[in-house]
Design a protein around this motif. Sequence first.
Motif, short mmCIF file in Angstrom:
data_model
loop_
_atom_site.label_atom_id
_atom_site.label_comp_id
_atom_site.label_asym_id
_atom_site.label_seq_id
_atom_site.Cartn_x
_atom_site.Cartn_y
_atom_site.Cartn_z
N SER A 265 0.83 -1.08 -0.10
CA SER A 265 -0.04 0.02 -0.05
C SER A 265 0.86 1.31 -0.03
O SER A 265 0.22 2.43 0.16
N LEU B 89 2.56 2.43 2.37
CA LEU B 89 2.66 3.07 3.44
C LEU B 89 3.92 2.84 4.28
O LEU B 89 4.54 3.37 4.95
N MET C 106 1.78 6.73 -7.11
CA MET C 106 0.47 7.24 -7.18
C MET C 106 -0.18 6.61 -8.15
O MET C 106 -1.51 6.37 -7.93
N LYS D 276 -1.24 3.27 -6.38
CA LYS D 276 -2.33 3.68 -5.43
C LYS D 276 -3.81 3.57 -5.78
O LYS D 276 -4.82 3.54 -5.26
N GLN D 277 -3.87 4.50 -6.86
CA GLN D 277 -5.12 4.73 -7.50
C GLN D 277 -5.90 3.38 -7.83
O GLN D 277 -7.16 3.40 -7.73
N PHE E 201 -13.53 10.26 0.88
CA PHE E 201 -12.63 9.26 0.12
C PHE E 201 -12.70 8.96 -1.07
O PHE E 201 -11.68 9.13 -1.86
N LEU F 55 -10.79 12.03 -2.78
CA LEU F 55 -9.31 11.82 -2.59
C LEU F 55 -8.84 10.82 -3.64
O LEU F 55 -7.82 10.93 -4.19
N TYR F 56 -9.68 9.86 -4.37
CA TYR F 56 -9.55 9.17 -5.54
C TYR F 56 -9.87 9.57 -6.86
O TYR F 56 -10.00 9.12 -7.61
N LEU G 64 -4.32 6.34 8.03
CA LEU G 64 -3.82 5.15 7.10
C LEU G 64 -4.53 5.30 5.67
O LEU G 64 -3.91 5.17 4.74
N ARG G 65 -5.97 5.56 5.80
CA ARG G 65 -6.74 5.50 4.51
C ARG G 65 -6.17 6.75 3.71
O ARG G 65 -6.00 6.72 2.38
N MET G 66 -5.70 7.71 4.16
CA MET G 66 -5.50 9.10 3.59
C MET G 66 -4.13 8.76 2.73
O MET G 66 -3.86 9.44 1.88
N ASN G 67 -3.09 8.23 3.95
CA ASN G 67 -1.89 7.80 3.24
C ASN G 67 -1.85 6.86 2.12
O ASN G 67 -0.98 6.79 1.44
N THR G 68 -2.95 6.02 2.07
CA THR G 68 -2.98 5.11 0.99
C THR G 68 -3.64 5.57 -0.33
O THR G 68 -3.65 4.87 -1.06
N ALA G 69 -4.17 6.75 -0.04
CA ALA G 69 -4.88 7.47 -1.27
C ALA G 69 -3.71 8.02 -2.23
O ALA G 69 -2.74 8.49 -1.85
N PRO G 70 -4.15 8.15 -3.39
CA PRO G 70 -3.35 8.82 -4.41
C PRO G 70 -3.20 10.40 -4.16
O PRO G 70 -3.67 10.82 -5.29
#
Lengths: 310, 372
Positions: free
Chosen positions: A49, A51, A71, A74-75, A99, A102-103, B215-221
């Motif tokens: 992921s 992270l 990026m 991640k998409q 969310f 964000l995508y 976590l969710r924000m850091n895994t978003a593009p």
Amino acid sequence: MLLEVNNLIKRYGDFLALDHITFAVKEGEIFGLLGPNGAGKTTTISIISSLTQYDGGEVKFLGKEIKRHEMEVKQELGIVPQEIAIFEDLTAYENLDYFGRLYGLRGNLLKERITEALAFTGLTDRRKDRPKGFSGGMKRRLNIACAILHHPKLIIMDEPTVGIDPQSRNHILQSIKELNKMGSTIIYTSHYMEEVEEICTRVAIVDHGRVIAQGTKEELTALVSTEEKLVIELSSVNYTVVEQIKSISSIRECIIKGNSLEVVGKKGEHNVSRVINLLTEAGIEILSLNVEKPSLEAVFLTLTGRSLRD
Amino acid sequence: MNILSIAYYTFIRNIRDVKAMLAFILLPILMILILGKALDSAYTPKKIDPMNVGYFSKDDGLLNNSLNEFFTAKETRTILEVKKVNTFKDGMDQVKSGKLKGLVYLEKGMSNSYENGEHVNINFYSKEKNSYVQPVLESFVRTFNIGNTLIKINGQQVQPNSNPSIIKEVKIVTEGKIPRGIDYYSLTALFQSLLFGAIFGVFAITKDLGNHTNLRMNTAPIQTSKIILGKLAGSTLTLYGISLFIFLISKFVFQANLNGSLWLILLVLFLFSAIAVAFGMILAYISKSTMTSALSIFIIGTILTLVAGGFSRMDGKVIEMLSYLSPNTYAQKALFTNIFEGTFTQSNIFGLVIYTIIVIALTFITGRRRVA
């Protein structure tokens, strides 16, 4: 291959968390990462992921190294973290809206996807409510909805059923199967053997940062199983027949439990047909017959010398 | 666009935190009320008896004549009793002995120098640091030379038996505008509260750590810098809104004198809100704890307010030097000079802008490091 993980190494100081982990995930499958707590499942997921940085090896998504195409990769990923990762002070709809944006989702497409994700997780009626009042299972479902609304190519679920009631667990497992039927590829980590057995098409067993075995459930059990166990429920038990069964060379033991027999013998020796013949010839009615196959638990036990939940 | 989404939802989450919002609206209002009313007497101008001031001029031109006229004017005589002295030494001796509160001195040929376009000074000597003679002289200079900056008042403090040539600039409050307690604390308490409002910056980070949405924000593009910027913008907007609300309460409910340039006030409050939020985010990125960050904000915020004279005016070289480490100093000075002197001090705005840039840069550095 959708995802290729080759010789992945991750160190935390002197501690080697991942020791040359290697596996691959095909498009359209549910791939299970099975292992006890601390085996390295979440670290692997975190690296995929983006992270967590890794110290060696490579991770490729659709042939692209994730480090260089962060990026872009991640998409295409949908992450369901082990922890419930939702905003308690935003409504279910707002969580998805946030969310989704964000995508890169916008306008009508975003609205459609939110509606779809809410319907899929059974939260349409609660879309205007804040998760503060949700049950654990509903929060888990919203957690999943947040990960799928952008239609990712690969959904990574890190122990998504931890701490919830059996009903919600079933709902989530059914949802995962449904997502898979709809074309999603899924990586599913768990230390619940039965979940992995139920939904995964292929499994990698991870322990101490290493993949100790991988393949389909059948392939894995074949690695360790040399015997099979028959459980036969009878109308009555005839001791003569029991002795006859015991005399078969491929049968190791035959135990009487009330009106049932438990017969353990070598695999591939036609034990089932032999036992059925003996019982039928003696005029004993067979009420039920079950051939118990070795479980992944047994596989893990054989490969590591300890139980999965130790 | 992602930045705007993050900013929007950060703002929405903040304003839904009713307890925090109430606390940050009520706290400064109570502080302004309590400090402003309790300490009002310390700021209320008392009836002033005319001050004895000596005057000695070696100049015999336009400036001398004008100043003479100014000193003998009826309005001037209500606050200044000007006595001509025979020599500069005589005047200084009387200042040192306390017979005169100050001495106004014009050097020889000042008028000629002034007419030739040179920069000239009217010298004023006093034992009192905050003598109101200087503002009066300032007023004369303005009247005499409207729009011309060739003349400036040199405030010089005389110590008994000290060298009178030592010159010290003394801050001047002009045009008789003196802030009352409520005026003073409407601003200082507001800035102190805004510093404590750094907690919104803390919330923007630690709440996401707590509910794992980081976590969710850091895994978003989306780049980490955009996440930081979005959170900074959303929380700054929250604090800015609170600051404007309190400002309006002070102005219209407490009737505080806050009649400066609206644009300047809006700018200073905005920059200060951004500084406070960024400061909170830095603390949160470092400590990853709401409690530790809140405690740090309380301690550091109190110190920064104290050195900037937020509780009461403080004198001393060390304090003055320390005060420039506090953003409150730049913000307070910028607004006080604008509201009560009618001037625009670029250095304070410049200081505030530099402060903002530094703190925001540090936010990005700590934020990116913590994520990586």
